[in-house]
Design a protein around this motif. Structure first.
Motif, PDB file in Angstrom:
ATOM      1  N   GLN A 116      12.192   9.957 -14.012  1.00  0.00           N
ATOM      2  CA  GLN A 116      13.182   8.725 -13.938  1.00  0.00           C
ATOM      3  C   GLN A 116      14.218   8.393 -14.885  1.00  0.00           C
ATOM      4  O   GLN A 116      14.471   8.869 -16.012  1.00  0.00           O
ATOM      5  CB  GLN A 116      11.921   7.919 -15.338  1.00  0.00           C
ATOM      6  CG  GLN A 116      10.631   7.649 -14.521  1.00  0.00           C
ATOM      7  CD  GLN A 116       9.587   8.294 -14.849  1.00  0.00           C
ATOM      8  OE1 GLN A 116       9.581   9.532 -15.842  1.00  0.00           O
ATOM      9  NE2 GLN A 116       8.634   8.679 -14.175  1.00  0.00           N
ATOM     10  N   GLY A 118      17.392   6.978 -17.282  1.00  0.00           N
ATOM     11  CA  GLY A 118      17.902   6.021 -17.616  1.00  0.00           C
ATOM     12  C   GLY A 118      18.801   6.130 -18.337  1.00  0.00           C
ATOM     13  O   GLY A 118      19.713   6.318 -18.158  1.00  0.00           O
ATOM     14  N   TYR A 127      13.755  11.042 -17.709  1.00  0.00           N
ATOM     15  CA  TYR A 127      13.085  11.307 -18.198  1.00  0.00           C
ATOM     16  C   TYR A 127      11.554  11.481 -16.947  1.00  0.00           C
ATOM     17  O   TYR A 127      12.347  11.566 -16.185  1.00  0.00           O
ATOM     18  CB  TYR A 127      12.258   9.763 -18.879  1.00  0.00           C
ATOM     19  CG  TYR A 127      12.737   9.344 -19.452  1.00  0.00           C
ATOM     20  CD1 TYR A 127      12.695   9.554 -21.313  1.00  0.00           C
ATOM     21  CD2 TYR A 127      13.971   8.291 -19.732  1.00  0.00           C
ATOM     22  CE1 TYR A 127      13.810   9.131 -22.331  1.00  0.00           C
ATOM     23  CE2 TYR A 127      14.483   7.655 -20.231  1.00  0.00           C
ATOM     24  CZ  TYR A 127      14.716   8.202 -22.026  1.00  0.00           C
ATOM     25  OH  TYR A 127      15.580   7.375 -22.985  1.00  0.00           O
ATOM     26  N   GLU A 129       7.977  12.839 -17.337  1.00  0.00           N
ATOM     27  CA  GLU A 129       6.324  13.388 -17.869  1.00  0.00           C
ATOM     28  C   GLU A 129       5.659  14.002 -16.978  1.00  0.00           C
ATOM     29  O   GLU A 129       5.658  14.676 -16.254  1.00  0.00           O
ATOM     30  CB  GLU A 129       6.094  11.657 -17.392  1.00  0.00           C
ATOM     31  CG  GLU A 129       6.489  10.237 -17.947  1.00  0.00           C
ATOM     32  CD  GLU A 129       5.843   9.067 -17.703  1.00  0.00           C
ATOM     33  OE1 GLU A 129       4.746   9.020 -16.901  1.00  0.00           O
ATOM     34  OE2 GLU A 129       6.295   7.990 -18.094  1.00  0.00           O
ATOM     35  N   LYS A 328       3.295   9.475 -24.840  1.00  0.00           N
ATOM     36  CA  LYS A 328       5.207   9.882 -26.035  1.00  0.00           C
ATOM     37  C   LYS A 328       5.908   9.627 -25.405  1.00  0.00           C
ATOM     38  O   LYS A 328       7.124   8.968 -26.608  1.00  0.00           O
ATOM     39  CB  LYS A 328       4.778  10.814 -26.847  1.00  0.00           C
ATOM     40  CG  LYS A 328       3.409  11.122 -27.623  1.00  0.00           C
ATOM     41  CD  LYS A 328       3.814   9.960 -28.910  1.00  0.00           C
ATOM     42  CE  LYS A 328       2.318  10.199 -29.697  1.00  0.00           C
ATOM     43  NZ  LYS A 328       2.378   9.533 -31.026  1.00  0.00           N
ATOM     44  N   MET A 329       6.838   8.833 -24.137  1.00  0.00           N
ATOM     45  CA  MET A 329       7.639   8.972 -23.969  1.00  0.00           C
ATOM     46  C   MET A 329       8.335   7.902 -24.036  1.00  0.00           C
ATOM     47  O   MET A 329       9.678   7.780 -23.809  1.00  0.00           O
ATOM     48  CB  MET A 329       7.440   8.905 -21.741  1.00  0.00           C
ATOM     49  CG  MET A 329       8.980   9.397 -21.608  1.00  0.00           C
ATOM     50  SD  MET A 329       9.845  10.934 -21.855  1.00  0.00           S
ATOM     51  CE  MET A 329       9.546  11.497 -20.192  1.00  0.00           C
ATOM     52  N   SER A 330       7.822   6.524 -24.747  1.00  0.00           N
ATOM     53  CA  SER A 330       8.799   5.503 -24.778  1.00  0.00           C
ATOM     54  C   SER A 330       9.129   5.477 -26.092  1.00  0.00           C
ATOM     55  O   SER A 330      10.314   5.526 -26.856  1.00  0.00           O
ATOM     56  CB  SER A 330       7.542   3.898 -24.673  1.00  0.00           C
ATOM     57  OG  SER A 330       6.183   4.594 -25.197  1.00  0.00           O
ATOM     58  N   GLU A 331       8.437   6.728 -27.100  1.00  0.00           N
ATOM     59  CA  GLU A 331       8.147   6.608 -28.651  1.00  0.00           C
ATOM     60  C   GLU A 331      10.113   7.675 -28.036  1.00  0.00           C
ATOM     61  O   GLU A 331      10.601   7.667 -28.403  1.00  0.00           O
ATOM     62  CB  GLU A 331       7.791   7.430 -28.832  1.00  0.00           C
ATOM     63  CG  GLU A 331       7.476   7.684 -30.360  1.00  0.00           C
ATOM     64  CD  GLU A 331       6.756   8.261 -30.639  1.00  0.00           C
ATOM     65  OE1 GLU A 331       7.021   8.903 -32.251  1.00  0.00           O
ATOM     66  OE2 GLU A 331       5.178   8.342 -31.167  1.00  0.00           O
ATOM     67  N   ALA A 333      11.730   8.021 -25.695  1.00  0.00           N
ATOM     68  CA  ALA A 333      13.232   7.381 -25.719  1.00  0.00           C
ATOM     69  C   ALA A 333      13.266   6.259 -26.766  1.00  0.00           C
ATOM     70  O   ALA A 333      14.755   6.310 -26.884  1.00  0.00           O
ATOM     71  CB  ALA A 333      12.785   6.533 -23.994  1.00  0.00           C
ATOM     72  N   GLY A 334      13.335   6.140 -27.249  1.00  0.00           N
ATOM     73  CA  GLY A 334      13.854   5.381 -28.876  1.00  0.00           C
ATOM     74  C   GLY A 334      14.228   6.351 -29.626  1.00  0.00           C
ATOM     75  O   GLY A 334      15.180   5.708 -30.228  1.00  0.00           O
ATOM     76  N   GLU A 337      17.788   6.927 -28.574  1.00  0.00           N
ATOM     77  CA  GLU A 337      18.646   5.417 -28.331  1.00  0.00           C
ATOM     78  C   GLU A 337      18.991   5.903 -29.646  1.00  0.00           C
ATOM     79  O   GLU A 337      20.407   5.739 -30.055  1.00  0.00           O
ATOM     80  CB  GLU A 337      17.816   4.928 -28.163  1.00  0.00           C
ATOM     81  CG  GLU A 337      18.173   3.360 -28.357  1.00  0.00           C
ATOM     82  CD  GLU A 337      19.553   2.708 -26.857  1.00  0.00           C
ATOM     83  OE1 GLU A 337      20.407   2.432 -26.887  1.00  0.00           O
ATOM     84  OE2 GLU A 337      18.345   3.301 -25.635  1.00  0.00           O
TER      85      GLU A 337
END
Length: 537
Positions: A116, A118, A127, A129, A328-331, A333-334, A337
């Motif tokens: 993905q 981003g 990203y 997964e 845990k991918m969203s964490e 990514a944060g 950032e």
């Protein structure tokens, strides 16, 4: 301190009581049994500077004595056995009795790896997964196009020391402890990525790699932030230690990777990628690091490091990749950032850089490295098969079995260069003739369909080698090689025929058809010294 190797509860209780009564209990025991113990033996070994000469002389005397003791019958027997060995080496072996895979057993379609794309603070992020078992893998590619030419030779040194000098409030010891405690390792290395369509284009940069447990993500990115924002370039003594270590590692690598250095040297005039590779990881870099290690004052080197850092550790020239579990991918990514936000002060607009132009030269007649085709070219697959087949069916026998070298062969590299090589070779000049013989062997079609199939199986064993979840999608991130491009390459491998192999051998490797270069790395060679076509350094 206990005679028994199995500690009972009583012994553990006693140990705890001793520590309670005397917090320096262990230190005192070390002082008593090690530092103050006079019952010791010190053995000092000093190398003999003339050891190799004495060894060669002893072997020569031993050989001379054995030859003198031979009778006429012994001479005749040795000669006849030599002829028998040569005949056995030249005879094709029957491998039909061995169990073997068939090309038809290979899966025709590769499994696709979803990624993905981003964006984090204006920096592209890929990203992927994967079932990483609670680990997060981070990579960042930093382009060095804006780096002045006079600083490029320092890039490998910069990469080897940037994570070992200390950063932020941490000195180098505290930084090493923090990295070991919170991550699975942090590294920086030079990266030269050839274009998949054009041999004269490439991307130059450095790649940052690290991994950690999911719970340690903030700590890992804090370490990277400190390295980007406030690395320590003020400890000359620490720099000297790291320079000496790096120079020693490069020197040690020559003995067991000499053929790689020779191939890099031979290829330097064939493509811009190979020329930069010689500067970053070839003999040029070995000589440069040796010169740096011999400097009495490293102040001038220390002053260059902040300049290099401003160009390389710059988010304007960076892209990132993260492999983690879906949960845990969203964490992750944060955290990426926040990391980009923390290093935003390093962002500087750069003027467009004029592309590097490298003049191309023809090498010597006998090839060791030949300029061929890039990855996406239709002939790339045929050259890969040809290299494997030539190695197994011709060059191995000529170079190792008959010539006495430790090994040798041919390879088709991702940078578009077809290379011949040998290592620990007592007959290097004769090996050049073997390289030419391999080309003529291929052009004369002195191989069978079974030889082609075996070469395909060998190539597919590398193409289909298992890829760890941490490395999934890495080819797309670094080289821009998509799954669709891999599938096309796979289909071309399946489709290679004997006519394709004969054709590419003649068009790319035939005398007068190639742009090539040759290099021999080793002791002085009398025949080469007398040949004016060689440049001896």
């Amino acid at each position: 301190l206990w005679s028994s190797s199995r500690f009972s509860d009583e012994n553990v209780s006693r140990f705890r009581q001793c520590l309670k009564e005397n917090p320096r209990y262990l230190q005192d025991k070390v002082q008593h049994y090690f530092k103050d113990n006079t019952h010791r033996l010190t053995l000092t070994m000093s190398p003999d500077e003339s050891f190799l000469e004495k060894q060669a002389e002893a072997e020569e005397q031993k050989l001379h004595q054995k030859i003198q003791n031979l009778s006429d019958a012994d001479h005749k027997d040795i000669y006849e056995k030599g002829l028998q060995l040569l005949a056995a080496q030249s005879t094709a072996q029957d491998a039909s009795c061995l169990p073997a895979l068939k090309v038809s057993d290979i899966e025709p379609i590769i499994p696709y790896t979803p990624v993905q794309p981003g964006n984090a603070g204006g920096v592209p992020v890929q990203y992927c997964e994967q079932p990483t078992n609670g680990m997060v893998y981070f990579r960042a590619m930093c382009n060095l196009n804006s780096l002045p030419e006079d600083l490029k030779i320092y890039v490998p040194l910069f990469c080897s020391i940037i994570t070992k000098l200390g950063c932020g409030e941490l000195d180098y010891r505290q930084q090493a402890q923090r990295i070991e405690l919170k991550t699975g390792g942090m590294s920086v290395s030079p990266q030269i990525i050839p274009d998949t369509d054009d041999l004269d284009l490439y991307e130059q940069g450095i790649i940052l790699s690290s991994s950690c447990l999911e719970r340690n993500l903030p700590d890992m990115f804090q370490l990277w932030s400190d390295i980007f924002n406030c690395p320590r370039f003020d400890d000359e003594q620490r720099l000297r230690v790291l320079v000496m270590m790096s120079a020693q590692e490069l020197s040690n690598g020559i003995s067991y990777s000499g053929h790689m250095y020779a191939m890099t040297r031979a290829a330097r005039s064939l493509t811009p990628t190979a020329d930069l590779q010689e500067a970053f990881s070839g003999m040029d870099q070995v000589k440069f690091m040796k010169r740096i290690a011999e400097m009495t004052d490293l102040t001038s080197v220390l002053r260059k490091l902040p300049r290099i850092k401003r160009h390389l550790l710059n988010p304007e020239n960076m892209r990132c990749a993260v492999n983690a579990t879906p949960q845990k991918m969203s964490e992750a990514a944060g955290e990426v950032e926040r990391f980009i936000g923390n290093i935003a002060a390093n962002r500087k607009e750069r003027k467009p850089v004029r592309p590097t132009v490298v003049e191309q030269h023809s090498g010597l007649i006998d090839p060791e490295c030949v300029r061929a085709v890039p990855f996406t070219h239709a002939d790339y697959a045929s050259l890969c098969i040809l290299a494997r087949m030539m190695t197994a069916k011709f060059l191995h026998g000529e170079i190792r079995e008959k010539g006495g070298a430790y090994g040798g062969g041919a390879r088709m590299g991702g940078g578009g260069l077809f290379s011949f090589y040998s290592y620990r070779d007592p007959n290097s000049t004769q090996t050049l003739s073997a390289f030419r013989g391999g080309v003529e062997w291929a052009r004369a079609a002195k191989f069978t369909q079974q030889d082609i199939d075996e070469a395909k199986l060998s190539v597919f064993s590398a193409v289909d080698a298992p890829v760890a979840p941490s490395d999934k999608g890495l080819g797309r991130f670094l080289n821009g090689i998509t799954d669709e491009m891999k599938q096309r390459y796979r289909e071309r491998l399946f489709a290679v025929t004997d006519k394709n192999l004969i054709d590419v051998a003649g068009r790319y490797l035939g005398v007068g058809q190639q742009t090539c270069g040759v290099a021999i790395l080793g002791p002085e060679n009398e025949s080469i010294r007398k040949d004016p076509s060689w440049v001896v350094k």
